[in-house]
Each structure stands twice: as C-alpha cells, then as structure tokens.
Enzyme design. Structure first.
Site, PDB file in Angstrom:
ATOM      1  N   ASP A 114       0.820  -1.216   0.000  1.00  0.00           N
ATOM      2  CA  ASP A 114       0.000   0.000   0.000  1.00  0.00           C
ATOM      3  C   ASP A 114       0.849   1.260   0.000  1.00  0.00           C
ATOM      4  OD1 ASP A 114       0.999  -0.295   2.540  1.00  0.00           O
ATOM      5  OD2 ASP A 114      -0.920  -0.155   3.573  1.00  0.00           O
ATOM      6  N   LYS A 165       5.490   5.061  18.164  1.00  0.00           N
ATOM      7  CA  LYS A 165       4.613   6.176  18.573  1.00  0.00           C
ATOM      8  C   LYS A 165       5.250   7.027  19.684  1.00  0.00           C
ATOM      9  CE  LYS A 165       0.529   4.131  16.782  1.00  0.00           C
ATOM     10  NZ  LYS A 165      -0.330   3.016  16.943  1.00  0.00           N
ATOM     11  N   ASP A 227       1.690   6.446   1.861  1.00  0.00           N
ATOM     12  CA  ASP A 227       0.981   5.250   2.300  1.00  0.00           C
ATOM     13  C   ASP A 227      -0.490   5.485   1.960  1.00  0.00           C
ATOM     14  OD1 ASP A 227      -0.543   3.530   3.873  1.00  0.00           O
ATOM     15  OD2 ASP A 227       0.738   3.700   5.624  1.00  0.00           O
TER      16      ASP A 227
HETATM   17  P1  GTP Z   1      -5.390  -1.733   8.206  1.00  0.00           P
HETATM   18  O1  GTP Z   1      -6.262  -2.884   8.617  1.00  0.00           O
HETATM   19  O2  GTP Z   1      -6.197  -0.556   7.777  1.00  0.00           O
HETATM   20  O3  GTP Z   1      -4.346  -1.385   9.216  1.00  0.00           O
HETATM   21  O4  GTP Z   1      -4.611  -2.132   6.875  1.00  0.00           O
HETATM   22  P2  GTP Z   1      -3.731  -3.425   6.530  1.00  0.00           P
HETATM   23  O5  GTP Z   1      -4.476  -4.642   6.891  1.00  0.00           O
HETATM   24  O6  GTP Z   1      -3.333  -3.313   5.109  1.00  0.00           O
HETATM   25  O7  GTP Z   1      -2.474  -3.294   7.483  1.00  0.00           O
HETATM   26  P3  GTP Z   1      -1.137  -2.472   7.268  1.00  0.00           P
HETATM   27  O8  GTP Z   1      -1.424  -1.202   6.515  1.00  0.00           O
HETATM   28  O9  GTP Z   1      -0.449  -2.369   8.550  1.00  0.00           O
HETATM   29  O10 GTP Z   1      -0.309  -3.481   6.369  1.00  0.00           O
HETATM   30  C1  GTP Z   1       0.813  -3.115   5.612  1.00  0.00           C
HETATM   31  C2  GTP Z   1       0.914  -4.089   4.441  1.00  0.00           C
HETATM   32  O11 GTP Z   1       1.121  -5.429   4.901  1.00  0.00           O
HETATM   33  C3  GTP Z   1      -0.335  -4.101   3.598  1.00  0.00           C
HETATM   34  O12 GTP Z   1       0.051  -4.150   2.244  1.00  0.00           O
HETATM   35  C4  GTP Z   1      -1.059  -5.357   4.031  1.00  0.00           C
HETATM   36  O13 GTP Z   1      -1.785  -5.956   2.954  1.00  0.00           O
HETATM   37  C5  GTP Z   1       0.073  -6.269   4.456  1.00  0.00           C
HETATM   38  N1  GTP Z   1      -0.295  -7.117   5.599  1.00  0.00           N
HETATM   39  C6  GTP Z   1      -0.627  -6.684   6.851  1.00  0.00           C
HETATM   40  N2  GTP Z   1      -0.878  -7.726   7.651  1.00  0.00           N
HETATM   41  C7  GTP Z   1      -0.723  -8.853   6.902  1.00  0.00           C
HETATM   42  C8  GTP Z   1      -0.859 -10.248   7.181  1.00  0.00           C
HETATM   43  O14 GTP Z   1      -1.200 -10.689   8.306  1.00  0.00           O
HETATM   44  N3  GTP Z   1      -0.626 -11.108   6.151  1.00  0.00           N
HETATM   45  C9  GTP Z   1      -0.258 -10.680   4.909  1.00  0.00           C
HETATM   46  N4  GTP Z   1      -0.045 -11.611   3.943  1.00  0.00           N
HETATM   47  N5  GTP Z   1      -0.116  -9.366   4.598  1.00  0.00           N
HETATM   48  C10 GTP Z   1      -0.339  -8.464   5.593  1.00  0.00           C
END
Ligand code: GTP
Length: 353
Positions: A114, A165, A227
C-alpha cells in the site's frame, strides 16, 4: 534489464484486511483498488520489474482471488508471479516466512502493498550490501512522528533504536524524524529469524530482534512516498498524481476521465476529478477533487467534491456529496440529498441525511 546489485526476487505483502479503508475494502483487497486506470499494486510490480526483479511473490490473506486472477502467472509481463495465502493472519513477518517456499536462498525485496513511491531500489541494495546488514529498511521523513515508529540510526546508517509512537519526551529537538517506509531488503539470515506458522510482526518483533545484534541498516531518502492506507490518503495520492507531484507516473492533467466513461457535455469536470471506466456524469453535474469509481453514476445537477466513491455507486439528481464521504460499492445517495464528510456510506446502502 538486470538488477545492478542482483536482487531478482520480491515479496509484496497484500494480505491485510485494510480495515481503515472500509467500506472500499469490503469488496476488493486494498492493493487492488485503482489508481486511475490500474490497480494500485500494479505500479509496484512495474517499479520492481524496472529494477530488474524477475520473480514476484504475492503474500496474500484477505481476498486473494482478485489478485491472483489479475496477475496470473505473470508471463504476459515477463515475470514469474507466485502466490501464498496466510492460513490465518500471520502478520507482516509471518507472511514473509510463509512465502519462503517460493524464494531462492538469496536477498529479497519486501514491499508493503500500500505504498506509492519511486524509491531507488538499487541504492537500497547498495546500502544493504555496504553495511553487510541482514535487513535494510527504507526510511521516509515526517514532520510529526507521534503516530508512527521513529527509526534512529548511527552515522553509518545502522539502526540503533526503534521508538514506536514516540511521546514528546522521547523526541530530540532538531533530530530528523524518519519512519519505516515499508520497503526492505532481507537476506536469508533475517528470514531465518522469523518463526514459521505463527503471527509475527516485522516492525515490532523481527526488526528489533535483528537490530539488537547490529543486523539492521536503514537508508533515508527524500523520494516521493505515500501510504495509501486511509481514504484521505488514497484520495491525496490521486491528487498528487494529477498535479504532477508523483513524478514517476506522468500526470494526465488537472483531471482524469476514463475513455470508457460517459460525461455529459454540460457537466463540469473540475480539478482533481478522477472518473473511472463506465462511470456516468449527467447534465449540469459537477465533480472535483474526488474519485468516482467504475460504473458509478452522478446524476443531473448533482455535485461530488472531495469524496471517494466506490464502484456502481448512484448519486441521485441534484444530490450534493461534499467533503470526505467514502461510499462503498453499490451505495446510493437519493435525489436531492446533501451528504457532508467526513462520512461513510456502507456497501450497498442508502445514505441517510
Ligand atoms: P489496516 O487494517 O487498515 O491497518 O490495513 P492493513 O491490513 O493493510 O495493514 P497495514 O497497513 O499495517 O499493512 C501493511 C501491508 O502489509 C499491507 O500491504 C497489508 O496488505 C500487508 N499485511 C498486513 N498484515 C498482513 C498479514 O497478516 N498477512 C499478509 N499476507 N499481509 C499483511
């Protein structure tokens, strides 16, 4: 083209639930949300490919099918594309460990799915190799690190401290505030430090562990970075792109209308409007600073300004949708209704005044 420093494989983390992007992520995983005419994550695949990467592994979890159906085996773009799916959410490090079976025993790029950036990947690899690091993190500057993880380094660019943080008392006036930019190089030894089959966070668990043994490098960069994890930031990525601030993606101009959209000659397409394929903008309607998703219709004399509308949304004639209103796929704003953001209209729902 070959990678200057020979990193030819990448993992893109695309398995998160994207909770902050709901309701848009009810129906699509966040990395597949469009940025103008292409799924967001395709920009990352192109960036990797241009840097010489030959194999991309998508580490999926939430809604993997949309990603797999779109990229297939990658052959049409001259790439090997593979997929792994978390059996349950594994966290950012667990999801990398899960991809190990598709990786060579060599360095790998890891990208959060993202992040919009034109980071110099070859420079990141050079920094990694120069330090002999096990893991190297790209850093981006922020004015206020209080909502992020501050990363401190020594003069050589080796991580000395992560401060999650930070409160005001943890900040040193005048120090550059740099946060994890979500792009890494990981050597095999760093990946071996991740326990398999359990939930592990690379930011909170793996990097601090490796940093304690002096194994983590960090490279600061002032390149474009965003982001797209919230609707506001997703909209801002579009506005950046139109205004030419993204640099590595040519701006289509002050507004963008898909060639497959139908816009009445008397409608006003204001600056910052992004109108997707199959969308309809009716007579006398005004759209500006907004994302109008595929197949969405903006009725006669309606106004959409500052909103993010998903796919197949209906904005009735004369309705006014202003400010950061986020409408899920199939949502509806009845004729004449005014909806002011910040507000969310759930997927398939009718807005209430
Ligand atoms: P929020 O729920 O809004 O926090 O978004 P998110 O689920 O995308 O979490 P975050 O922005 O922290 O994740 C950063 C990147 O890692 C994103 O591209 C997510 O798709 C990926 N990501 C986060 N958690 C996981 C996970 O448990 N498994 C996998 N395969 N990818 C993950």
């Amino acid at each position: 083209m070959s990678a200057p420093a020979g990193v030819r494989q990448a993992v893109i983390l695309v398995g998160g639930q994207g909770t902050r992007m709901r309701p848009l992520t009810d129906t699509l995983p966040k990395p597949m949300l469009p940025l103008l005419d292409l799924p967001f994550v395709e920009r990352q695949v192109d960036h990797l490919s241009a840097a010489g990467v030959e194999r991309v592994v998508f580490s999926c979890g939430y809604r993997p099918r949309e990603i797999e159906e779109y990229f297939g085996d990658g052959a049409s773009r001259g790439l090997q594309v593979g997929y792994v799916v978390d059996p349950e959410p594994l966290g950012t490090a667990g999801a990398i460990a899960n991809a190990e079976e598709l990786l060579d025993d060599d360095d790998v790029f890891v990208l959060n799915g993202d992040i919009l950036t034109d980071l110099d990947l070859a420079a990141l690899v050079a920094h990694h190799r120069g330090l002999g690091a096990e893991a190297t993190i790209a850093l981006t500057p922020v004015d206020d690190p209080s909502a992020f993880g501050l990363v401190r380094t020594d003069a050589d660019g080796r991580v000395t401290e992560f401060v999650e943080k930070p409160g005001a008392d943890q900040l040193v006036p005048g120090e550059p505030y740099r946060i994890n930019a979500g792009t890494y190089v990981l050597s095999p030894s760093a990946r071996r430090a991740i326990p398999h089959g359990q939930q592990v966070s690379i930011e909170r668990d793996t990097f601090p562990l490796l940093a304690a043994r002096g194994g983590v490098g960090a490279m600061a960069s002032d390149c474009y970075w965003r982001d797209i994890g919230t609707p506001g930031s997703y909209l801002d990525a579009h506005l950046d792109l139109l205004s030419g601030r993204v640099g590595f993606i040519p701006s289509p101009g002050a507004a963008w209308v898909s060639p497959d959209a139908l816009v009445d000659a008397s409608a006003t397409i204001g600056p910052g409007a992004c109108v997707g394929p199959g969308a309809v903008v009716g007579a006398g309607a005004t759209v500006a600073d907004c994302v109008v998703g595929a197949g969405t219709s903006v009725g006669e004399e309606a106004m959409v300004d500052g909103a993010v509308l998903g796919r197949q949304v209906t904005v009735g004639p004369g309705a006014r949708v202003t400010g950061l209103v986020v409408a899920g796929d199939g949502a509806m704003v009845p004729e004449g209704m005014a909806v002011a953001g910040p507000a969310t209209i759930p997927t398939g729902s009718v807005a209430s005044p």
